[in-house]
Design an enzyme around this catalytic site. Sequence first.
Site, PDB file in Angstrom:
ATOM      1  N   LYS A   1       0.818  -1.212   0.000  1.00 61.07           N
ATOM      2  CA  LYS A   1       0.000   0.000   0.000  1.00 61.07           C
ATOM      3  C   LYS A   1       0.854   1.266   0.000  1.00 61.07           C
ATOM      4  CE  LYS A   1      -4.282   1.633   2.011  1.00 61.07           C
ATOM      5  NZ  LYS A   1      -4.812   1.907   0.694  1.00 61.07           N
TER       6      LYS A   1
ATOM      7  N   GLY B   1       6.605   0.655   5.634  1.00 65.52           N
ATOM      8  CA  GLY B   1       7.473  -0.292   4.922  1.00 65.52           C
ATOM      9  C   GLY B   1       7.495  -0.043   3.430  1.00 65.52           C
ATOM     10  N   CYS B   2       6.339   0.251   2.860  1.00 64.08           N
ATOM     11  CA  CYS B   2       6.239   0.475   1.413  1.00 64.08           C
ATOM     12  C   CYS B   2       6.947   1.766   1.009  1.00 64.08           C
ATOM     13  CB  CYS B   2       4.772   0.504   0.988  1.00 64.08           C
ATOM     14  SG  CYS B   2       3.926  -1.041   1.392  1.00 64.08           S
ATOM     15  N   THR B   3       6.835   2.771   1.873  1.00 69.88           N
ATOM     16  CA  THR B   3       7.524   4.028   1.602  1.00 69.88           C
ATOM     17  C   THR B   3       9.035   3.819   1.664  1.00 69.88           C
ATOM     18  OG1 THR B   3       5.662   5.327   2.437  1.00 69.88           O
ATOM     19  CG2 THR B   3       7.818   6.423   2.378  1.00 69.88           C
TER      20      THR B   3
ATOM     21  N   SER C   1      10.165   1.929  -1.477  1.00 67.91           N
ATOM     22  CA  SER C   1      10.128   2.773  -2.676  1.00 67.91           C
ATOM     23  C   SER C   1      11.233   3.821  -2.656  1.00 67.91           C
ATOM     24  CB  SER C   1       8.750   3.435  -2.807  1.00 67.91           C
ATOM     25  OG  SER C   1       7.759   2.439  -3.007  1.00 67.91           O
TER      26      SER C   1
END
Length: 157
Positions: free
Chosen positions: A39, A44-46, A49
């Site tokens: 998401k 974690g995704c940030t 990325s």
Amino acid sequence: MTPSIDQTVPDFSAPATGDSTFTLSAHRGKTLVLYFYPKDNTPGCTAQSIGFRDHYESFREANAEIVGVSRDSLRSHDGFRAKFELPFPLISDADEAVCTLFNVIKNKKMYGKSVRGIERSTFLIDPAGKLVKEWRGVSVPGHVEEVLKAARALDSR
């Protein structure tokens, strides 16, 4: 059918940021790093990325393109991409077609509940369109560097 190592990945198209459509076959001739994340705008995704963003030029030097994939909308992706200055496209896979192709939708536990979501995964596809390496159930620290090392090794063949 989910591609296995050393198999050609079936061609697919999906909506991507920048009012574009990502088509796998259009990227033949370059190594492709396809990373799936749960998401936009989550810690974690940030971090994942941003890691790919911070190593973007090194991936380009290894003849590799980076593309992120989640089920978020294009509007969410556009905001996420702008906020963190991501120089690569993000695919919106709202219908889960790309996630299903790579078998990354899993049942996970979140706050004690069972939910369906994307298992953080990365796939390295060679310039001929073959899957050469996959990472599933990825832990963010050190992951981008590991993928870059594999992309460099592929480029030096």
